[in-house]
Scaffold this active site. Structure first.
Site, short mmCIF file in Angstrom:
data_model
loop_
_atom_site.label_atom_id
_atom_site.label_comp_id
_atom_site.label_asym_id
_atom_site.label_seq_id
_atom_site.Cartn_x
_atom_site.Cartn_y
_atom_site.Cartn_z
N MET A 65 0.84 -1.19 0.00
CA MET A 65 0.00 0.00 0.00
C MET A 65 0.88 1.24 0.00
O MET A 65 1.74 1.39 0.87
CB MET A 65 -0.91 0.03 1.23
CG MET A 65 -1.88 -1.13 1.32
SD MET A 65 -2.93 -1.01 2.79
CE MET A 65 -1.71 -1.32 4.09
N CYS A 161 -2.38 -2.61 -10.35
CA CYS A 161 -2.77 -1.23 -10.07
C CYS A 161 -3.49 -0.62 -11.26
O CYS A 161 -2.92 -0.54 -12.35
CB CYS A 161 -1.55 -0.39 -9.71
SG CYS A 161 -1.97 1.34 -9.36
N HIS A 230 -6.00 -10.30 -6.72
CA HIS A 230 -6.99 -9.35 -6.22
C HIS A 230 -8.29 -9.65 -6.95
O HIS A 230 -8.36 -9.51 -8.18
CB HIS A 230 -6.53 -7.92 -6.50
CG HIS A 230 -7.45 -6.88 -5.94
ND1 HIS A 230 -7.07 -5.56 -5.82
CD2 HIS A 230 -8.71 -6.93 -5.48
CE1 HIS A 230 -8.07 -4.85 -5.32
NE2 HIS A 230 -9.08 -5.68 -5.12
N GLY A 267 -8.84 -9.19 -1.25
CA GLY A 267 -10.11 -8.53 -1.52
C GLY A 267 -11.15 -8.79 -0.45
O GLY A 267 -11.60 -9.92 -0.27
#
Length: 466
Positions: A65, A161, A230, A267
């Protein structure tokens, strides 16, 4: 097994230990010059065995992050049960123009750019640290990896991303539509890195399951040790429920390939207990947490801390000061912390948070945080990590999948993520909807931080994890 950087703890001070970190350096208050900054000239002795697929299994992982994945956050995540931690994504070109500097007091390793550290770590986290690379060029990715390879245990390629400042350069989620390039980067990294350095990738779901499985097959065949998925597509936002039901087929597909590659779900996992629900649905080998960990880095524990304004935030600020973490980084992270309240009052919440938002340096928080016992915070983290006894097994291992009961699904219903991986207006409010700054309740957190907390630099790419 004792770590090579084991701290022989004595109270009240750790300053006498500095020579263990920097035997070739003189003690100075200012960072040493680039010429005197030590680099590892020979292969270091491994006190922990190299990362394998088994190390990526049966654990909770801290997601990469931007800004929120700072060194103090990663250390607290390890203290409270994270098995491995991912550093914030760093673009390949950015790290190539840095200078490695070791703090002679704390042992913190910083890769300094022109005006600030681009990446910061500490030897204590090395056995658990995965460095995430943002790249669209195999050669640059390898050069970047070689810069930091002595300070990390593995490399992860960001292929998920969706933000324009990443995809416009062909990085992040743009790699999902260019599998040849994606796989060439992973192959180059695997060939260039020594076997004790693991290689992994983090992707998003493609629109169709067939497309996703084809991409997964190619990635697994590059020689990766682990794959994080993800469970959202590139166009999905954090407010949309993650499609975790799609992951089970992917896990089974990877297992049938027989390459012993760990599959990690990412997720909508809220913490240790909720990971049981996620694993029961997906059969994933491990679970990665982002949003929940950004709000409460102790969520990796079966008993995460409550009343963070009293139990966590003051200690976090003290540790940040002790490690010389840039104030804007500590401030940003502290304003994101939210947790369940059991005993703290609304006034407790409001008073401390307003003070953090208004503070321009650590000393501005003397009234709330002093005495500055950051060394003690550090001692407790070191002791917690060393209790693992040279193993990467977390203090709270996840239950074996075969022992999970379907009743968990009713006990832990799915909860949709409420915030983006980036700072949002909602992030400016606590769980009790108390504004972080009473005079400006409508302003998003990033705006509240002021000039001392600039937007993410080109070296920092937001990985919008769930």
């Amino acid at each position: 097994m004792i770590l090579s950087f084991r701290l022989h703890l004595s109270r009240p001070s750790l300053r006498s230990l500095s020579k263990q970190f920097t035997t070739a350096m003189s003690r100075r208050s200012q960072p040493p010059s680039p010429e005197s900054s030590p680099r590892i000239a020979k292969k270091p002795r491994l006190e922990y065995p190299p990362l394998t697929a088994e190390d990526y299994k049966n654990g909770l992982m801290l997601a990469p992050m931007v800004r929120s994945g700072a060194l103090p956050t990663r250390l607290y995540a390890l203290k409270h049960g994270a098995k491995l931690v991912w550093g914030p994504e760093t673009v390949d070109k950015a790290i190539l123009h840095t200078t490695r500097i070791v703090d002679p007091i704390t042992g913190v390793v910083s890769y300094h750019g022109k005006s600030k550290p681009i990446f910061t770590t500490h030897p204590i986290e090395k056995p658990f640290l995965i460095y995430q690379i943002g790249s669209a060029d195999p050669e640059l990715a390898v050069q970047a990896a070689k810069m930091v390879m002595h300070d990390v245990s593995g490399f992860d390629l960001n292929c998920g991303c969706p933000k324009p400042f990443s995809t416009h350069a062909g990085m992040g989620a743009a790699l999902l539509t260019n599998p040849d390039l994606l796989c060439s980067i992973l192959t180059a990294l695997r060939q260039a890195m020594p076997p004790e350095i693991s290689i992994s990738a983090k992707i998003r779901l493609l629109p169709s399951q067939e497309e996703t499985l084809k991409l997964v097959e190619r990635i697994v065949n590059t020689g990766v040790t682990a794959l994080t998925v993800h469970c959202r597509t590139r166009n999905m936002r954090m407010r949309e429920k993650a499609l975790i039901e799609r992951l089970r087929e992917i896990v089974e597909f990877v297992e049938r390939m027989g390459k012993n590659v760990a599959v990690i779900e990412n997720g909508d996992c809220l913490g240790y207990e909720d990971a049981k629900r996620v694993r029961l649905i997906t059969r994933a080998h491990s679970v990665m947490i982002a949003t929940a960990a950004e709000a409460n880095p102790t969520c990796f524990s079966p008993t995460p801390l409550k009343d963070l304004e009293k139990t966590f935030i003051p200690g976090y600020v003290r540790l940040g000061k002790y490690l010389n973490n840039h104030w804007s980084s500590t401030k940003f992270c502290a304003t994101q912390f939210q947790g369940e309240h059991a005993n703290a009052s609304r006034s407790d919440l409001k008073t401390l948070r307003e003070a953090i938002v208004r503070a321009k340096c650590y000393e501005d928080l003397d009234a709330f945080v002093a005495p500055w016992t950051g060394e003690q915070e550090w001692v407790e983290i070191v002791e917690a990590i060393e209790k693992r006894g040279g193993q990467r097994a977390p203090p709270y291992p996840l239950e074996d999948l075969t022992r999970l009961s379907p009743s968990i699904l009713s006990a832990h219903p799915a909860v949709e993520a409420k915030t983006d991986g980036c700072a949002t207006a909602e992030a400016a409010l606590g769980r009790d909807n108390v504004p972080l700054l009473a005079s400006d309740p409508h302003m998003p957190t990033v705006s509240l931080l002021g000039l001392d907390a600039p937007p993410p630099a080109s070296s920092e790419v937001v990985d919008v994890a769930g």
